[in-house]
Write a protein that holds these residues in place. Structure first.
Motif, PDB file in Angstrom:
ATOM      1  N   LEU A 229      48.494  73.628  28.121  1.00 11.02           N
ATOM      2  CA  LEU A 229      47.133  74.139  28.269  1.00 11.02           C
ATOM      3  C   LEU A 229      46.385  74.116  26.945  1.00 11.02           C
ATOM      4  O   LEU A 229      45.214  73.727  26.872  1.00 11.02           O
ATOM      5  CB  LEU A 229      47.156  75.577  28.816  1.00 11.02           C
ATOM      6  CG  LEU A 229      47.614  75.774  30.263  1.00 11.02           C
ATOM      7  CD1 LEU A 229      47.653  77.262  30.604  1.00 11.02           C
ATOM      8  CD2 LEU A 229      46.684  75.045  31.228  1.00 11.02           C
TER       9      LEU A 229
ATOM     10  N   GLU B 121      46.042  70.184  25.809  1.00 11.51           N
ATOM     11  CA  GLU B 121      45.421  69.217  26.714  1.00 11.51           C
ATOM     12  C   GLU B 121      44.295  69.795  27.574  1.00 11.51           C
ATOM     13  O   GLU B 121      43.493  69.041  28.111  1.00 11.51           O
ATOM     14  CB  GLU B 121      46.489  68.632  27.652  1.00 11.51           C
ATOM     15  CG  GLU B 121      47.677  68.021  26.941  1.00 11.51           C
ATOM     16  CD  GLU B 121      47.303  66.805  26.105  1.00 11.51           C
ATOM     17  OE1 GLU B 121      46.261  66.185  26.415  1.00 11.51           O
ATOM     18  OE2 GLU B 121      48.035  66.485  25.147  1.00 11.51           O
ATOM     19  N   ARG B 122      44.237  71.090  27.737  1.00  5.00           N
ATOM     20  CA  ARG B 122      43.266  71.675  28.675  1.00  5.00           C
ATOM     21  C   ARG B 122      42.483  72.825  28.029  1.00  5.00           C
ATOM     22  O   ARG B 122      42.239  73.852  28.641  1.00  5.00           O
ATOM     23  CB  ARG B 122      43.987  72.187  29.933  1.00  5.00           C
ATOM     24  CG  ARG B 122      44.544  71.092  30.819  1.00  5.00           C
ATOM     25  CD  ARG B 122      43.386  70.364  31.529  1.00  5.00           C
ATOM     26  NE  ARG B 122      43.872  69.371  32.463  1.00  5.00           N
ATOM     27  CZ  ARG B 122      44.053  68.092  32.173  1.00  5.00           C
ATOM     28  NH1 ARG B 122      43.785  67.646  30.936  1.00  5.00           N
ATOM     29  NH2 ARG B 122      44.481  67.256  33.082  1.00  5.00           N
ATOM     30  N   ARG B 123      42.085  72.633  26.771  1.00  2.00           N
ATOM     31  CA  ARG B 123      41.355  73.715  26.099  1.00  2.00           C
ATOM     32  C   ARG B 123      40.018  73.994  26.780  1.00  2.00           C
ATOM     33  O   ARG B 123      39.588  75.147  26.877  1.00  2.00           O
ATOM     34  CB  ARG B 123      41.128  73.364  24.627  1.00  2.00           C
ATOM     35  CG  ARG B 123      42.371  73.492  23.783  1.00  2.00           C
ATOM     36  CD  ARG B 123      42.047  73.394  22.298  1.00  2.00           C
ATOM     37  NE  ARG B 123      41.353  72.155  21.942  1.00  2.00           N
ATOM     38  CZ  ARG B 123      41.947  70.966  21.823  1.00  2.00           C
ATOM     39  NH1 ARG B 123      43.244  70.858  22.053  1.00  2.00           N
ATOM     40  NH2 ARG B 123      41.258  69.892  21.491  1.00  2.00           N
ATOM     41  N   GLY B 124      39.361  72.957  27.240  1.00  2.00           N
ATOM     42  CA  GLY B 124      38.086  73.163  27.936  1.00  2.00           C
ATOM     43  C   GLY B 124      38.259  74.051  29.149  1.00  2.00           C
ATOM     44  O   GLY B 124      37.445  74.949  29.404  1.00  2.00           O
ATOM     45  N   THR B 125      39.315  73.776  29.903  1.00  2.00           N
ATOM     46  CA  THR B 125      39.593  74.608  31.092  1.00  2.00           C
ATOM     47  C   THR B 125      39.874  76.048  30.686  1.00  2.00           C
ATOM     48  O   THR B 125      39.412  76.992  31.341  1.00  2.00           O
ATOM     49  CB  THR B 125      40.801  74.035  31.847  1.00  2.00           C
ATOM     50  OG1 THR B 125      40.547  72.665  32.190  1.00  2.00           O
ATOM     51  CG2 THR B 125      41.063  74.838  33.119  1.00  2.00           C
ATOM     52  N   VAL B 126      40.622  76.214  29.595  1.00  2.00           N
ATOM     53  CA  VAL B 126      40.934  77.575  29.111  1.00  2.00           C
ATOM     54  C   VAL B 126      39.654  78.309  28.736  1.00  2.00           C
ATOM     55  O   VAL B 126      39.453  79.475  29.106  1.00  2.00           O
ATOM     56  CB  VAL B 126      41.893  77.504  27.907  1.00  2.00           C
ATOM     57  CG1 VAL B 126      42.030  78.885  27.256  1.00  2.00           C
ATOM     58  CG2 VAL B 126      43.251  76.988  28.342  1.00  2.00           C
ATOM     59  N   TYR B 127      38.758  77.627  28.012  1.00  2.00           N
ATOM     60  CA  TYR B 127      37.510  78.271  27.596  1.00  2.00           C
ATOM     61  C   TYR B 127      36.642  78.632  28.800  1.00  2.00           C
ATOM     62  O   TYR B 127      36.030  79.703  28.833  1.00  2.00           O
ATOM     63  CB  TYR B 127      36.739  77.364  26.637  1.00  2.00           C
ATOM     64  CG  TYR B 127      37.377  77.213  25.283  1.00  2.00           C
ATOM     65  CD1 TYR B 127      38.041  78.282  24.676  1.00  2.00           C
ATOM     66  CD2 TYR B 127      37.327  76.012  24.582  1.00  2.00           C
ATOM     67  CE1 TYR B 127      38.626  78.137  23.420  1.00  2.00           C
ATOM     68  CE2 TYR B 127      37.903  75.857  23.337  1.00  2.00           C
ATOM     69  CZ  TYR B 127      38.574  76.932  22.767  1.00  2.00           C
ATOM     70  OH  TYR B 127      39.148  76.793  21.533  1.00  2.00           O
ATOM     71  N   LEU B 128      36.592  77.727  29.789  1.00  2.00           N
ATOM     72  CA  LEU B 128      35.806  78.023  30.995  1.00  2.00           C
ATOM     73  C   LEU B 128      36.392  79.212  31.757  1.00  2.00           C
ATOM     74  O   LEU B 128      35.663  80.089  32.227  1.00  2.00           O
ATOM     75  CB  LEU B 128      35.757  76.788  31.906  1.00  2.00           C
ATOM     76  CG  LEU B 128      34.852  75.635  31.450  1.00  2.00           C
ATOM     77  CD1 LEU B 128      35.003  74.439  32.386  1.00  2.00           C
ATOM     78  CD2 LEU B 128      33.391  76.097  31.414  1.00  2.00           C
ATOM     79  N   ALA B 129      37.732  79.234  31.851  1.00  2.00           N
ATOM     80  CA  ALA B 129      38.382  80.364  32.530  1.00  2.00           C
ATOM     81  C   ALA B 129      38.130  81.665  31.773  1.00  2.00           C
ATOM     82  O   ALA B 129      37.829  82.704  32.371  1.00  2.00           O
ATOM     83  CB  ALA B 129      39.885  80.106  32.659  1.00  2.00           C
TER      84      ALA B 129
ATOM     85  N   CYS C 165      44.273  78.118  21.321  1.00  2.00           N
ATOM     86  CA  CYS C 165      43.140  77.213  21.562  1.00  2.00           C
ATOM     87  C   CYS C 165      42.096  77.340  20.452  1.00  2.00           C
ATOM     88  O   CYS C 165      41.559  76.335  19.963  1.00  2.00           O
ATOM     89  CB  CYS C 165      42.490  77.513  22.914  1.00  2.00           C
ATOM     90  SG  CYS C 165      43.433  76.932  24.340  1.00  2.00           S
TER      91      CYS C 165
END
Length: 812
Positions: free
Chosen positions: A397, A400-408, A764
């Motif tokens: 996460l 590879e998925r920092r954008g998703t983490v920030y949105l969440a 992140c």
């Protein structure tokens, strides 16, 4: 320093064990003297104008919160046999040591006119106990004709009746209170068994006695539950009884020191300090867990017990101290308040958090270098597959998925912010007791039949001595009382006006239609009778004089209006006082030179809660500043302060949102959670950030590589610690006190959230904002505590292990 400390501890183990044993024995001797507090926690400053006025009120009119009431609603109580039992109960209770007076139907006085002496006499209605049912019924008609008592001792609508016991404050505020309450309740229960009439109990003395008893029992319960929970957790992690018994022994030593320190400081156990032993166990176990897991990790690499433990002390000593300091900050901020109950809680907890650190850092190295080395099975927890998979997912996460983490995270922040707007600040007099408790059910009985039992007082100042002798002033007070009677949460007021109305009724031979203020033509006669009554010798004259003095000061300038109110909560009480009663007071007394003040225990309690919540908000700000200061000292970087505080602000915001969505109100017992949570959650941030800084240097300032290594190595102990703390605080959810239950639930929720914020959100942020610039390299000397990148074999040789008289036997 830490290397020398490790050498000193292992080398001088006998001396240190002996020293700890002596201190523990002394603390145990002192701990046996610990006492429960019997004083109601005073949170309003003694210099506060409302508190100054309340103290003045008590000096003039006496205590307002020392009445214990026993109530019943059963028509059979007016049957001759049961009525005789009620008379005997009343007489028996009046003789209980600690009871100053009692008022009940069987002892009810009435005013009678003595024409020959031109006085009023307060004479008992039941001068001679009735021998037949018709005689009793006749006397009860006399009782019901006394308008002065309607709504006070007998409910005019339901027929319920009560006994009002005035308690001696000297007994209420001492260890003798429990014995007095047991005697009173014992006599009442015997009456209940004989007659089959159910008794109900209320009043501040009863509520406080009940809460004191529960605090003592819950303190023992929580210590027992916490020990069981920690034992199971340690066994699950380390799979050996030595890893269970000795850490628990260490924290029990600290608990002994904790209780002993309360005695030495002159403190007693109250609702907050009663939680400290359990909190110390919960906070102390992670110290042991962290040391033990790092010891296993280093032993697996070196194969030498002493060497492994020495490395552990040297490498994690400073950061563990800083972690404990951060945890202590969550409590030490309460020492900045001038509220005794918070100051004591903060000071005792802070001192013993550091005691837990010192004792664990002395005994853990000694014990586990004496015990046989860990077996291969016992080291398996270092490779726990579920934990490894979870940390690999976190790593995915973050990288590879920092954008998703920030949105969440943003979505959670929006939802939490909306939830925070739903949080209400409200508290009740019996706030911490469950709704289905006997105290609350009995309180509802009195609110249903008598509108309430919580004290509310008003003082009318006429502005001039003998101002109460003026009929116009009395009529204005009567107008206010007529308004107060329309409020469904207030009882019928009692004052000099109601006393004068009863005097007028007595002047006209007890006829109920004359229960009113005297007119101009009657005033002088009635005042003359009252004046003669106060100078009359004997019990009847003294009783009349005492009744009058209860409602006026010695100059006849100020009058007391005494009411009881339902426990409607601080918000509703504020609305009632500000939006209804105060405007009516302005309407009635504006321009007259008369002044009306509201006071009493209920008003002070409500103000105290508002003051306490405001103080705790300030404490949270101080906690943020202190945590930031610790991070700044440790890492010497403003950016590190940002990295630490932002995830923890996120955690606290989500905790506040949970409060809003689940309807948990903001009150003193829940407001203190935020400072404590910030201190505990800040540990994880410092832990991860320190490891990340070391890995940055070891990986050539490559941020992603440093993050991956940090999550895989530091993440394990962080999750272990969070699980221990989560399970430890969850035992408070078994409390009968609402505030303590909320502490357990919200702290547990906070510890779950902090795993997301510190193991996902913080990494992140580090990947996004840490660019690995050389000029950002900080001084590593103060945080060299992790692993072999800063470990040289020459350093191990410097330990000079041959000088330590320990010969460990290694496996294999």
């Amino acid at each position: 320093m830490w290397r020398n400390l490790a050498l000193f501890v292992i080398k001088n183990r006998r001396l240190l064990i002996g020293l700890l044993a002596v201190i523990t024995a002394f603390m145990a001797w002192e701990a046996r003297k610990v006492q429960m507090t019997y004083d109601f926690a005073q949170v309003v400053s003694p210099n506060d104008p409302d508190m100054v006025y309340f103290q003045k009120f008590k000096r003039t009119f006496g205590e307002d919160g020392n009445v214990l009431v026993l109530g019943m609603q059963d028509s059979s109580v007016y049957k001759l046999g049961n009525f005789n039992e009620l008379r005997m109960l009343t007489d028996t209770l009046s003789k209980v040591e600690g009871v100053n007076g009692i008022l009940g139907v069987t002892r009810l006085p009435k005013l009678e006119k003595d024409t020959s002496n031109q006085t009023f006499r307060a004479v008992p209605i039941f001068r001679h106990f009735p021998q037949t049912q018709p005689e009793l019924d006749s006397l009860m008609r006399v009782v019901n004709a006394q308008e002065f008592y309607k709504g006070q001792l007998i409910s005019p609508t339901t027929g319920a009746t009560l006994l009002a016991l005035t308690m001696d404050p000297k007994y209420l505020n001492s260890s003798r209170r429990e014995a007095v309450m047991q005697k009173i309740l014992g006599h009442a229960e015997r009456f209940q068994k004989k007659t089959g009439i159910r008794m109900h109990y209320a009043g501040l003395p009863y509520v406080r006695a009940t809460m004191t008893t529960k605090v003592a029992s819950e303190m023992k319960l929580f210590v027992g539950l916490t020990i069981v929970m920690m034992a199971l957790t340690l066994l699950m992690f380390f799979r050996t009884w030595s890893a269970v018994v000795f850490p628990l022994l260490i924290v029990l030593i600290v608990v002994t020191w904790c209780i002993g320190s309360m005695v030495l400081l002159g403190y007693k156990i109250n609702l907050l300090t009663g939680l400290i032993p359990s909190i110390i166990i919960v906070i102390g176990i992670p110290n042991c867990t962290y040391l033990l897991s790092r010891y296993h990790y280093d032993y697996r690499k070196s194969g030498n017990q002493v060497l492994a433990m020495a490395r552990v002390v040297r490498k994690i000593g400073l950061v563990t101290l800083m972690n404990n300091t951060t945890t202590a900050i969550g409590f030490v901020v309460f020492c900045f308040t001038n509220i005794a109950i918070l100051y004591q809680f903060g000071l005792v907890a802070t001192l013993n958090i550091f005691v837990a650190f010192v004792v664990s850092f002395i005994l853990m190295p000694i014990i586990f270098t004496i015990l046989p080395p860990p077996t291969a099975k016992q080291l398996e927890h270092l490779e726990a597959k579920p934990l490894t998979k979870l940390l690999e997912f976190f790593d995915y996460l973050v990288l590879e998925r920092r954008g998703t983490v920030y949105l969440a995270a943003l979505a959670f922040v929006v939802l939490a912010a909306f939830g925070v707007t739903k949080v209400k600040s409200v508290s009740y007099m019996v706030d911490d007791l469950p709704k289905d408790s006997s105290v609350n059910s009995d309180l509802k009985f009195f609110e249903q039949h008598f509108n309430g039992v919580m004290p509310l007082e008003m003082v009318v100042d006429t502005g001039k001595p003998k101002g109460l002798l003026k009929l116009k002033n009395l009529e204005r007070i009567d107008r206010l009382e007529n308004f107060l009677r329309t409020q469904p949460v207030l009882t019928t007021p009692v004052s000099v006006v109601t006393f004068l109305k009863a005097s007028t009724q007595a002047f006209y031979n007890g006829s109920p239609e004359y229960y009113r203020l005297p007119d101009n033509s009657e005033k002088n006669y009635i005042f003359s009778y009252l004046a003669h009554s106060q100078s009359t010798k004997g019990n009847e004259g003294q009783l009349t004089s005492k009744l009058l003095r209860s409602f006026t000061d010695s100059t006849m300038q100020r009058a007391r209006i005494s009411l009881k109110i339902a426990d409607i909560g601080s918000r509703n009480l504020d609305t009632l006082l500000s939006n209804q009663i105060q405007p009516q007071i302005q309407k009635i007394f504006n321009g007259t030179g008369m002044d009306v003040k509201l006071t009493g225990t209920t008003v002070i309690f409500t103000k105290g809660n508002e003051y306490l919540i405001g103080t705790l908000k300030e404490s949270l700000i101080i906690a943020f500043v202190l945590v930031g200061l610790v991070v700044l000292i440790l890492f010497r970087s403003i950016r590190a302060v940002f990295f630490t505080l932002l995830p923890n602000f996120f955690t606290l915001l989500l905790t506040g949102g949970i409060m809003g969505y689940f309807g948990i109100p903001l009150k003193p017992s829940t407001a203190l959670i935020f400072s404590i949570a910030l201190g505990i959650d800040g540990d994880n941030s410092i832990h991860l950030l320190a490891k990340f800084r070391q890995e940055m240097a070891a990986n050539g300032r490559r941020v992603k590589a440093a993050i991956s290594t940090t999550l895989s190595e530091a993440g394990t102990s962080m999750i272990y610690t969070s699980i221990v703390l989560f399970l430890g605080f969850s035992v408070f959810a078994f409390s009968e006190f609402g505030g303590t239950k909320a502490l357990g639930l919200l702290m547990s929720a906070s510890l779950l959230i902090t795993n997301f914020s510190n193991l996902i959100l913080l990494p992140c942020l580090l990947v996004t904002f840490e660019h690995g610039k050389d000029e950002d390299v900080i001084d590593q000397s103060s945080i060299r505590h992790y692993d072999d990148n800063y470990h040289e074999e020459d350093d191990d040789l410097e330990l000079n292990l041959n000088r330590i008289q320990v010969q460990p036997k290694l496996n294999g």
